[in-house]
Design an enzyme around this catalytic site. Structure first.
Site, mmCIF file in Angstrom:
data_model
loop_
_atom_site.group_PDB
_atom_site.id
_atom_site.type_symbol
_atom_site.label_atom_id
_atom_site.label_comp_id
_atom_site.label_asym_id
_atom_site.label_seq_id
_atom_site.Cartn_x
_atom_site.Cartn_y
_atom_site.Cartn_z
ATOM 1 N N LYS A 131 22.847 36.867 47.760
ATOM 2 C CA LYS A 131 24.228 37.100 48.169
ATOM 3 C C LYS A 131 24.320 38.548 48.599
ATOM 4 O O LYS A 131 23.452 39.342 48.262
ATOM 5 C CB LYS A 131 25.225 36.774 47.061
ATOM 6 C CG LYS A 131 24.800 37.205 45.663
ATOM 7 C CD LYS A 131 25.867 36.895 44.651
ATOM 8 C CE LYS A 131 26.016 35.415 44.375
ATOM 9 N NZ LYS A 131 27.118 35.130 43.451
ATOM 10 N N HIS A 161 24.770 43.932 42.930
ATOM 11 C CA HIS A 161 24.448 42.553 42.558
ATOM 12 C C HIS A 161 23.306 42.026 43.433
ATOM 13 O O HIS A 161 22.376 41.403 42.955
ATOM 14 C CB HIS A 161 25.719 41.692 42.741
ATOM 15 C CG HIS A 161 25.633 40.333 42.137
ATOM 16 N ND1 HIS A 161 26.632 39.416 42.271
ATOM 17 C CD2 HIS A 161 24.660 39.737 41.407
ATOM 18 C CE1 HIS A 161 26.280 38.294 41.644
ATOM 19 N NE2 HIS A 161 25.091 38.473 41.110
ATOM 20 N N CYS A 215 26.903 40.652 47.969
ATOM 21 C CA CYS A 215 27.683 41.436 47.011
ATOM 22 C C CYS A 215 26.873 42.646 46.544
ATOM 23 O O CYS A 215 25.745 42.467 46.133
ATOM 24 C CB CYS A 215 28.029 40.531 45.826
ATOM 25 S SG CYS A 215 28.789 41.367 44.434
ATOM 26 N N TYR A 251 33.662 40.621 34.674
ATOM 27 C CA TYR A 251 33.289 42.031 34.827
ATOM 28 C C TYR A 251 33.944 42.860 33.729
ATOM 29 O O TYR A 251 34.962 42.465 33.164
ATOM 30 C CB TYR A 251 33.786 42.579 36.176
ATOM 31 C CG TYR A 251 33.509 41.697 37.363
ATOM 32 C CD1 TYR A 251 32.211 41.479 37.814
ATOM 33 C CD2 TYR A 251 34.560 41.088 38.061
ATOM 34 C CE1 TYR A 251 31.968 40.674 38.922
ATOM 35 C CE2 TYR A 251 34.318 40.282 39.164
ATOM 36 C CZ TYR A 251 33.031 40.067 39.589
ATOM 37 O OH TYR A 251 32.789 39.272 40.671
ATOM 38 N N HIS A 285 29.740 45.069 41.885
ATOM 39 C CA HIS A 285 30.134 43.842 42.589
ATOM 40 C C HIS A 285 31.351 44.097 43.470
ATOM 41 O O HIS A 285 32.054 45.105 43.313
ATOM 42 C CB HIS A 285 30.563 42.759 41.585
ATOM 43 C CG HIS A 285 29.520 42.333 40.616
ATOM 44 N ND1 HIS A 285 28.745 41.216 40.804
ATOM 45 C CD2 HIS A 285 29.134 42.879 39.432
ATOM 46 C CE1 HIS A 285 27.924 41.083 39.771
ATOM 47 N NE2 HIS A 285 28.140 42.079 38.931
HETATM 48 ZN ZN LIG Z 1 28.573 40.048 42.530
#
Ligand SMILES: [Zn+2]
Length: 146
Positions: free
Chosen positions: A135, A115, A137, A39, A10
């Site tokens: 997304k 991600h 990421c 995380y 990420h």
């Molecule tokens: Zn992420």
């Protein structure tokens, strides 16, 4: 110990000219209701690798994939204009590589992905394409880490 077979990369989605410490990250995640940083590892711009959650604990970083994964986040992910970009410093690239190599020693055969690669395969062709990303990421291709 839980079973781990996935390492998810990420970004913190903060601007490259911004400093976002592990304390900032923890505060941010606590305000979202997590008991600590979601995380397991955080990699600062200077390459420092910080353990932010015990790997034995299930993380909070990739919906539907937390039970069997480890979440690794790097500081950055947005350029100075706030647009998604691979802002990893040389030190971050090095630390990311070292950390993933070590994690693969502990959890051999684990898949390493970003991600964004966990987005649903909307057209069912077996490949998660950019237009399917929910997304962006971590803003780079995680398969290039190793
Ligand atoms: Zn992420």
């Amino acid at each position: 110990m839980r079973k781990i077979n996935l390492i998810v990369i990420h970004c913190s989605a903060t601007r490259e000219d911004q400093t976002f410490t592990e304390e900032d990250l923890e505060r941010c995640h606590r305000s979202r209701g997590f008991k600590c940083t979601g995380y397991h590892f955080y990699i600062r711009k200077d390459g420092a690798i910080i353990s932010t959650r015990n790997v034995g604990q299930i993380g909070a970083h990739a919906r539907g994939y937390n039970a069997n994964s480890i979440g690794v986040c790097y500081e950055g992910g947005l350029d100075c204009n706030g647009r998604p970009a691979d802002t990893r410093t040389k030190q971050q690239k090095h630390s990311l590589h070292v950390l993933v190599v070590l994690l693969l020693e502990d959890y051999p055969g684990s898949r390493v992905c970003g991600h964004r690669d966990l987005s649903p395969d909307a057209n069912g062709d077996g490949v998660i394409e950019p237009e399917e990303w929910l997304k962006v990421c971590p803003c780079f291709d995680a398969s290039t880490i190793l």
